[in-house]
Design a protein around this motif. Structure first.
Motif, short mmCIF file in Angstrom:
data_model
loop_
_atom_site.label_atom_id
_atom_site.label_comp_id
_atom_site.label_asym_id
_atom_site.label_seq_id
_atom_site.Cartn_x
_atom_site.Cartn_y
_atom_site.Cartn_z
N VAL A 152 1.29 -8.66 -16.01
CA VAL A 152 2.35 -9.57 -15.59
C VAL A 152 3.71 -8.90 -15.77
O VAL A 152 3.86 -7.93 -16.51
N ALA A 156 6.73 -13.83 -16.85
CA ALA A 156 5.60 -14.64 -17.31
C ALA A 156 5.70 -14.93 -18.80
O ALA A 156 5.18 -15.94 -19.28
N LYS A 192 -5.33 -15.78 -10.79
CA LYS A 192 -3.90 -15.62 -10.48
C LYS A 192 -3.23 -16.96 -10.28
O LYS A 192 -2.15 -17.23 -10.83
N LEU A 196 -0.20 -18.25 -12.75
CA LEU A 196 1.10 -18.35 -12.11
C LEU A 196 1.53 -19.81 -11.99
O LEU A 196 2.72 -20.14 -12.13
N THR A 211 8.78 -13.75 -11.60
CA THR A 211 7.54 -13.82 -12.37
C THR A 211 6.37 -13.40 -11.49
O THR A 211 6.14 -14.00 -10.44
N VAL A 213 2.16 -12.12 -11.35
CA VAL A 213 0.84 -12.01 -11.98
C VAL A 213 -0.07 -11.20 -11.08
O VAL A 213 -0.17 -11.49 -9.88
#
Length: 385
Positions: A152, A156, A192, A196, A211, A213
């Motif tokens: 990440v 995150a 994911k 997320l 952010t 992932v």
């Protein structure tokens, strides 16, 4: 057995920005898989440029066999200098997986990778290397079936509402969340979307930072073959149907004339369905021995739309729908290797339209389908008849 790497990634853009300061690149062929996540300094346009340069350089060099030292040195020499802070800065995580199921991980300044095996978080044993004044973490892992790697960007970590950082949502908390919520049956896309989505909720849907992932999962290969369009020469009908039926886990037939060819060569009947699950997608049909039978170009086009929506959505609802395009998208997405068997005959079934235009449209749609499948990390080949 060489495992296939099921891959998925997604990003939340910092609230108020139009471009994401994180960038992900992924490459897969029959010899290796390479994933790169880069997080550019700050956010917005400059961060997007920094992260895109970093991830593109790293992917190109690593997949071509260059060392991490050469890669980092090239990145440092290439990145533009921030005029205000007088630094060129972009973090990265690189994961390369060879055909021997060995994963090599290199990280610079980003969060450590999460590694799950049989539902447990496994510790990754890193070594550190100083490259041009940059401290890079390295590790190697021998992968087993259903092993999962999650990496990440900083956004995150510390996800929270408002401008303040939530110091209660740390690496260890994400690890705990993954351990509790990730099941072996989940795909990379499911994992994911889950993580997320949690980050988005913690930001109250107004992310305070970019952010991202990324998820890699080692799975058994799954081969799908899709036949669409009648062959140019009728004597090739038997040949292409034999290819369709040979060495495939899933078989899809798309197109009315194509379906008639398959049914005739297999010596079975086509059973039509009148059930309409989506007004924009024609009904499916059934042929014994074939997993999905659909209409042609229109359904293929709608399938492409559904596959494209996967990168923008945080759920997999399209896979639950029963229309032909959604079913096709689900089967294609579940595959590791996809072979498209494409006939180039002019379709005499469409007597009121331009034959040449219909053929060009079919080939264009097939080309678009190939592009989106490759982008989703599938190994795609095409044979024309």
């Amino acid at each position: 057995m060489r495992y296939f790497i099921d891959f998925a990634s997604g990003s939340l853009i910092k609230y108020g920005e139009e471009l994401c300061g994180d960038n992900v690149e992924f490459y897969v062929d029959n010899d290796m898989s390479v994933a790169v996540l880069s997080d550019g300094l700050s956010s917005g346009v400059k961060a997007n440029i920094l992260s895109t340069l970093t991830s593109t350089i790293a992917l190109t060099m690593i997949k071509n066999g260059l060392s991490i030292e050469e890669t980092v040195e090239t990145i440092i020499q290439t990145l533009p200098i921030d005029a205000q802070k007088n630094i060129a800065y972009s973090t990265f995580t690189i994961v390369k997986i060879t055909d021997h199921n060995k994963a090599y991980i290199a990280e610079f300044d980003g969060p450590e990778t999460f590694f799950l095996r049989r539902g447990q978080i496994e510790k990754i044993h890193y070594t550190e290397k100083n490259i041009c004044g940059k401290l890079v973490r390295e590790a190697s892992i021998d992968l087993k079936e259903n092993d999962v790697m999650v990496f990440v960007s900083d956004g995150a970590l510390y996800a929270s509402a408002g401008q303040s950082l939530n110091l209660n949502w740390k690496w260890e908390d994400i690890a705990k969340h993954l351990k509790i919520n990730i099941r072996e049956s989940m795909s990379a896309l499911d994992i994911k979307n889950n993580l997320l989505g949690v980050c988005d909720q913690m930001y109250l849907f107004e992310p305070g930072d970019d952010t991202t992932v990324c998820v890699l999962k080692a799975v058994k290969p799954k081969k799908v073959k899709l036949f669409t369009g009648p062959p140019t020469h009728k004597e090739d009908d038997a040949k292409v149907v034999h290819e369709l039926m040979n060495n495939a886990d899933i078989r899809i037939v798309s197109g009315g004339t194509t379906s008639q060819i398959v049914a005739r060569e297999l010596g079975v009947q086509i059973k039509s369905s009148t059930e309409i699950y989506d007004r924009e997608v024609p009904p499916i049909a059934y042929i014994q021995g074939i997993d999905l039978v659909t209409e042609g170009v229109l359904t293929l086009s709608k399938t492409i739309d559904r596959l494209k929506s996967l990168s923008k959505s945080l759920d997999s609802d399209i896979f639950k729908a029963k229309d032909g395009a959604s079913q096709m998208a689900k089967l294609l997405y579940s595959a590791s290797h996809i072979k498209l068997l494409v006939g180039r005959s002019l379709n005499i079934a469409n007597a009121e339209s331009s034959f040449q235009r219909d053929l060009e449209l079919r080939l264009h749609v097939v080309g678009e389908l190939e592009k989106i499948l490759v982008k989703l990390g599938k190994i795609v080949t095409i044979e024309y008849y």
